[in-house]
Design a protein around this motif. Structure first.
Motif, PDB file in Angstrom:
ATOM      1  N   MET A   2       0.856  -1.196   0.000  1.00 26.97           N
ATOM      2  CA  MET A   2       0.000   0.000   0.000  1.00 26.97           C
ATOM      3  C   MET A   2       0.899   1.255   0.000  1.00 26.97           C
ATOM      4  SD  MET A   2      -2.968   1.093   2.765  1.00 26.97           S
ATOM      5  CE  MET A   2      -3.284  -0.571   3.258  1.00 26.97           C
ATOM      6  N   ASN A   3       0.615   2.172  -0.911  1.00 29.66           N
ATOM      7  CA  ASN A   3       1.359   3.435  -0.964  1.00 29.66           C
ATOM      8  C   ASN A   3       0.630   4.503  -0.153  1.00 29.66           C
ATOM      9  OD1 ASN A   3       3.007   2.106  -2.684  1.00 29.66           O
ATOM     10  ND2 ASN A   3       2.651   3.444  -4.467  1.00 29.66           N
ATOM     11  N   LEU A   4       1.421   5.239   0.673  1.00 30.22           N
ATOM     12  CA  LEU A   4       0.838   6.308   1.474  1.00 30.22           C
ATOM     13  C   LEU A   4       1.494   7.634   1.116  1.00 30.22           C
ATOM     14  CD1 LEU A   4       1.258   4.626   4.984  1.00 30.22           C
ATOM     15  CD2 LEU A   4      -0.595   4.268   3.344  1.00 30.22           C
ATOM     16  N   CYS A   5       0.727   8.696   1.330  1.00 41.45           N
ATOM     17  CA  CYS A   5       1.294  10.037   1.176  1.00 41.45           C
ATOM     18  C   CYS A   5       1.027  10.787   2.465  1.00 41.45           C
ATOM     19  CB  CYS A   5       0.607  10.748   0.002  1.00 41.45           C
ATOM     20  SG  CYS A   5       0.936  12.496  -0.081  1.00 41.45           S
ATOM     21  N   VAL A   6       2.052  11.466   2.975  1.00 41.36           N
ATOM     22  CA  VAL A   6       1.872  12.298   4.173  1.00 41.36           C
ATOM     23  C   VAL A   6       2.250  13.720   3.789  1.00 41.36           C
ATOM     24  CG1 VAL A   6       2.542  12.727   6.559  1.00 41.36           C
ATOM     25  CG2 VAL A   6       2.439  10.369   5.698  1.00 41.36           C
ATOM     26  N   ILE A   7       1.295  14.617   3.918  1.00 39.29           N
ATOM     27  CA  ILE A   7       1.550  16.006   3.520  1.00 39.29           C
ATOM     28  C   ILE A   7       1.783  16.850   4.770  1.00 39.29           C
ATOM     29  CG2 ILE A   7       0.630  18.016   2.292  1.00 39.29           C
ATOM     30  CD1 ILE A   7      -1.188  15.945   0.806  1.00 39.29           C
ATOM     31  N   GLY A   8       2.997  17.367   4.857  1.00 36.97           N
ATOM     32  CA  GLY A   8       3.426  18.093   6.065  1.00 36.97           C
ATOM     33  C   GLY A   8       4.484  17.267   6.766  1.00 36.97           C
ATOM     34  N   THR A   9       5.705  17.817   6.850  1.00 39.28           N
ATOM     35  CA  THR A   9       6.803  17.036   7.483  1.00 39.28           C
ATOM     36  C   THR A   9       7.227  17.707   8.788  1.00 39.28           C
ATOM     37  OG1 THR A   9       8.405  18.275   6.168  1.00 39.28           O
ATOM     38  CG2 THR A   9       7.682  16.118   5.294  1.00 39.28           C
ATOM     39  N   GLY A  10       6.254  18.042   9.588  1.00 37.61           N
ATOM     40  CA  GLY A  10       6.533  18.566  10.949  1.00 37.61           C
ATOM     41  C   GLY A  10       6.599  17.410  11.933  1.00 37.61           C
ATOM     42  N   TYR A  11       6.420  17.723  13.222  1.00 34.20           N
ATOM     43  CA  TYR A  11       6.507  16.684  14.271  1.00 34.20           C
ATOM     44  C   TYR A  11       5.587  15.521  13.954  1.00 34.20           C
ATOM     45  CZ  TYR A  11       9.354  19.396  17.495  1.00 34.20           C
ATOM     46  OH  TYR A  11      10.395  20.074  18.079  1.00 34.20           O
ATOM     47  N   VAL A  12       4.379  15.826  13.517  1.00 34.73           N
ATOM     48  CA  VAL A  12       3.394  14.748  13.325  1.00 34.73           C
ATOM     49  C   VAL A  12       3.625  14.047  11.993  1.00 34.73           C
ATOM     50  CG1 VAL A  12       0.940  14.220  13.076  1.00 34.73           C
ATOM     51  CG2 VAL A  12       1.696  15.888  14.788  1.00 34.73           C
ATOM     52  N   GLY A  13       3.709  14.834  10.907  1.00 31.63           N
ATOM     53  CA  GLY A  13       3.795  14.213   9.582  1.00 31.63           C
ATOM     54  C   GLY A  13       5.058  13.413   9.385  1.00 31.63           C
ATOM     55  N   LEU A  14       6.186  13.967   9.799  1.00 27.91           N
ATOM     56  CA  LEU A  14       7.465  13.278   9.558  1.00 27.91           C
ATOM     57  C   LEU A  14       7.536  11.984  10.367  1.00 27.91           C
ATOM     58  CD1 LEU A  14      10.244  13.075   8.363  1.00 27.91           C
ATOM     59  CD2 LEU A  14      11.087  14.684  10.091  1.00 27.91           C
ATOM     60  N   VAL A  15       7.147  12.059  11.627  1.00 27.48           N
ATOM     61  CA  VAL A  15       7.199  10.863  12.475  1.00 27.48           C
ATOM     62  C   VAL A  15       6.207   9.817  11.961  1.00 27.48           C
ATOM     63  CG1 VAL A  15       6.749   9.972  14.794  1.00 27.48           C
ATOM     64  CG2 VAL A  15       7.996  12.130  14.502  1.00 27.48           C
ATOM     65  N   THR A  16       4.996  10.254  11.626  1.00 20.16           N
ATOM     66  CA  THR A  16       3.984   9.320  11.113  1.00 20.16           C
ATOM     67  C   THR A  16       4.471   8.640   9.839  1.00 20.16           C
ATOM     68  OG1 THR A  16       2.220  10.679  12.059  1.00 20.16           O
ATOM     69  CG2 THR A  16       1.594   9.157  10.292  1.00 20.16           C
ATOM     70  N   GLY A  17       4.999   9.420   8.910  1.00 16.46           N
ATOM     71  CA  GLY A  17       5.480   8.849   7.657  1.00 16.46           C
ATOM     72  C   GLY A  17       6.637   7.897   7.867  1.00 16.46           C
ATOM     73  N   ALA A  18       7.563   8.292   8.721  1.00 15.11           N
ATOM     74  CA  ALA A  18       8.746   7.447   8.965  1.00 15.11           C
ATOM     75  C   ALA A  18       8.342   6.109   9.574  1.00 15.11           C
ATOM     76  CB  ALA A  18       9.716   8.187   9.884  1.00 15.11           C
ATOM     77  N   VAL A  19       7.438   6.160  10.561  1.00 16.89           N
ATOM     78  CA  VAL A  19       7.031   4.910  11.224  1.00 16.89           C
ATOM     79  C   VAL A  19       6.253   4.013  10.263  1.00 16.89           C
ATOM     80  CG1 VAL A  19       5.535   3.947  13.036  1.00 16.89           C
ATOM     81  CG2 VAL A  19       7.111   5.829  13.576  1.00 16.89           C
ATOM     82  N   PHE A  20       5.373   4.610   9.457  1.00 18.07           N
ATOM     83  CA  PHE A  20       4.640   3.790   8.488  1.00 18.07           C
ATOM     84  C   PHE A  20       5.603   3.102   7.511  1.00 18.07           C
ATOM     85  CE2 PHE A  20       0.423   3.863   9.592  1.00 18.07           C
ATOM     86  CZ  PHE A  20      -0.173   5.119   9.642  1.00 18.07           C
ATOM     87  N   SER A  21       6.659   3.810   7.113  1.00 18.65           N
ATOM     88  CA  SER A  21       7.626   3.172   6.196  1.00 18.65           C
ATOM     89  C   SER A  21       8.354   2.048   6.922  1.00 18.65           C
ATOM     90  CB  SER A  21       8.624   4.207   5.656  1.00 18.65           C
ATOM     91  OG  SER A  21       9.486   4.661   6.691  1.00 18.65           O
ATOM     92  N   ASP A  22       8.557   2.225   8.236  1.00 15.16           N
ATOM     93  CA  ASP A  22       9.223   1.176   9.020  1.00 15.16           C
ATOM     94  C   ASP A  22       8.337  -0.062   9.133  1.00 15.16           C
ATOM     95  OD1 ASP A  22      11.013   1.056  12.166  1.00 15.16           O
ATOM     96  OD2 ASP A  22      11.788   1.017  10.120  1.00 15.16           O
ATOM     97  N   LEU A  23       7.038   0.125   8.969  1.00 17.17           N
ATOM     98  CA  LEU A  23       6.100  -1.013   9.010  1.00 17.17           C
ATOM     99  C   LEU A  23       6.058  -1.716   7.663  1.00 17.17           C
ATOM    100  CD1 LEU A  23       3.091   0.526  11.028  1.00 17.17           C
ATOM    101  CD2 LEU A  23       4.941  -0.952  11.877  1.00 17.17           C
ATOM    102  N   GLY A  24       6.769  -1.145   6.660  1.00 17.45           N
ATOM    103  CA  GLY A  24       6.844  -1.808   5.352  1.00 17.45           C
ATOM    104  C   GLY A  24       6.066  -1.127   4.253  1.00 17.45           C
ATOM    105  N   TYR A  25       5.344  -0.063   4.570  1.00 18.64           N
ATOM    106  CA  TYR A  25       4.600   0.641   3.525  1.00 18.64           C
ATOM    107  C   TYR A  25       5.549   1.570   2.760  1.00 18.64           C
ATOM    108  CZ  TYR A  25       0.658  -0.882   6.422  1.00 18.64           C
ATOM    109  OH  TYR A  25      -0.230  -1.634   7.162  1.00 18.64           O
TER     110      TYR A  25
END
Ligand code: UDX
Length: 436
Positions: free
Chosen positions: A1-24
């Motif tokens: 599954m491909n995800l997009c996170v718009i906004g790389t602040g505290y929430v967006g960057l951490v959320t995106g990084a962790v989701f990629s660590d889960l394999g997405y």
């Protein structure tokens, strides 16, 4: 599954990084090219323990991407997280300008069915606004989408842990299929999920932060009573916190709450209630109590030192709390300003936040360590309970200070231990035995 996170602040960057660590596969987008450039060079635009390693691992594995081309990131993804800032407007209500702009960009790049997720903290009813904007602007009215509320509960300094092991995941959706998309996405975390309607999910976020802020203001009000009653708020907090219905967390009395969330979210919740026709008097009191704490503490310092004119004060801790470089709405700036206004000469130290402090407040004397700050000082004022302060060499401090006096704004020390080292010790809500 491909995800997009718009906004790389505290929430967006951490959320995106962790989701990629889960394999997405995650496309993180931001209009701020300097942030994206930093991230593409492996540098973090924010200080968050553990973040750099997660980002490095997943960019190297080709699962995590950073781009300023928001449209491209959206078009590649099935789930689009909106994680942009929602700063308070003049009336306290959240400024949704960035959210609305992103919603329009989503519409313009809606090339297939997508779940659009409000991760940003947004007032109740925002999902409907996002939905309307997408309907009005989508390039092809045949392409469907859903808008979901998925608020974050990340504490700065703990954001990676709070993302990987949240107490609960809140999913607010208007249809089962969209909700299940998010349930499937979060399934690898194996954490409790609350699946509800959109508006309830939007209210949960504000109610959660407001309740946490209420707990803190409550214990600070109790601390103020304890000072007058000769009681010890530390003991009172323990005595009430062991009641499972109250809980021990967020009962640390001190200078009150700061940070980029509590102030913003309480103000927005009060304004939201106002717009809905309800006077949120309770939350207004919570905010008032919090705003008074620094002045109470400065008054105590001024009284104990019998005036601050020409006194040298070492302020230890500038960040709004430990393990972050974030100064936003922190108590340090307010306290240093009040001490200076009373004639004190300030020297300051913080283990991590000094670079940010220098940029924002250049005319403070910043020191390389607590001992340089405390040299020849009439008192030390602890504003942020950094762990390293627990290991201060008090004998060394005593030798360098003009007078061995500590004002502990975060009740981080055991009064008897500090007094046994020959210091006069004052804190919040715990009767000072040094001077009656
Ligand atoms: C908070 C919420 O905890 C988090 O769930 C939400 O997503 C964002 O806002 P954060 O602002 O990062 O997180 O910090 P937090 O650890 O909650 O502390 C907030 C403030 O309260 C800090 O200034 C802290 O010093 C203060 N605090 C916290 C107290 O004064 N007493 C306490 O007992 C706990």
């Amino acid at each position: 599954m491909n995800l997009c996170v718009i906004g790389t602040g505290y929430v967006g960057l951490v959320t995106g990084a962790v989701f990629s660590d889960l394999g997405y596969t995650v496309y993180c987008a931001d209009t701020d090219g300097s942030k994206i450039d930093m991230l593409n060079c492996g540098k973090m635009p924010i200080y968050e323990p553990g973040l750099e390693e997660v980002v490095e691992r997943n960019t190297q594995d080709g699962r995590l991407f950073f781009s300023t081309d928001i449209g491209d990131c959206i078009s590649r993804s099935e789930i689009v997280f909106i994680a942009v800032g929602t700063p308070p407007g003049a009336d306290g209500y959240a400024d949704l300008g960035a959210v609305k702009a992103v919603a329009k960009t989503v519409a313009q790049n809606l090339n297939s069915y997508k779940v659009v997720v409000n991760k940003s903290t947004v007032p109740v009813g925002t999902a409907d606004i996002v939905r309307e904007i997408i309907i009005e602007n989508r390039v092809d009215p045949q392409v469907d989408f859903d808008v979901v509320s998925n608020p974050e509960f990340l504490r700065e300094g703990n954001a990676i842990t709070d993302t990987l092991k949240p107490d609960r995941i809140v999913i607010g959706a208007s249809c089962q299929s969209a909700a299940m998309k998010l349930v499937e996405l979060y399934a690898p975390l194996e954490r409790p999920m609350v699946v509800t309607d959109v508006r309830s999910a939007e209210v949960i976020k504000y109610a959660s932060n407001s309740f946490l802020a209420t707990k803190i203001s409550f214990i600070n009000a109790i601390a103020n009573i304890c000072e007058l009653a000769g009681a010890d708020v530390h003991k009172v907090a323990k005595g009430i916190g062991l009641d499972a219905r109250i809980g021990t967390a967020f009962l640390n009395a001190g200078l009150g709450w700061g940070g980029s969330c509590f102030g913003k979210d309480t103000a927005c919740f009060i304004a939201t209630a106002e717009k809905l026709g309800y006077d949120f008097a309770l939350l207004k009191s919570v905010v008032d109590i919090n705003s008074q704490q620094p002045a109470f503490f400065v008054k105590k310092i001024n009284s104990v030192l019998r005036g601050l004119e020409g006194k040298k004060i070492a302020v230890l801790g500038l960040a709004f709390k430990p393990n972050t470089d974030d100064l936003r709405d922190g108590k340090s700036i307010e306290i240093m300003a009040q001490l200076s206004a009373l004639g004190a000469e300030i020297r300051a130290y913080d283990p991590i936040a000094m670079d940010n402090a220098r940029k924002a407040y250049p005319d403070v004397d910043y020191c390389v360590d607590p001992y340089q700050a405390a040299a020849n000082a009439d008192a030390i004022v602890i504003v942020t309970e950094w762990n390293e302060f627990k290991f201060l060499d008090f004998d060394r401090l005593k030798k360098t200070m003009r007078a061995p006096v500590i004002f502990d704004g975060r009740n981080m020390f055991d009064p008897d231990r500090i007094r046994s080292k020959g210091f006069e010790y004052h804190c919040v809500g715990r009767a000072a035995k040094d001077r009656e």
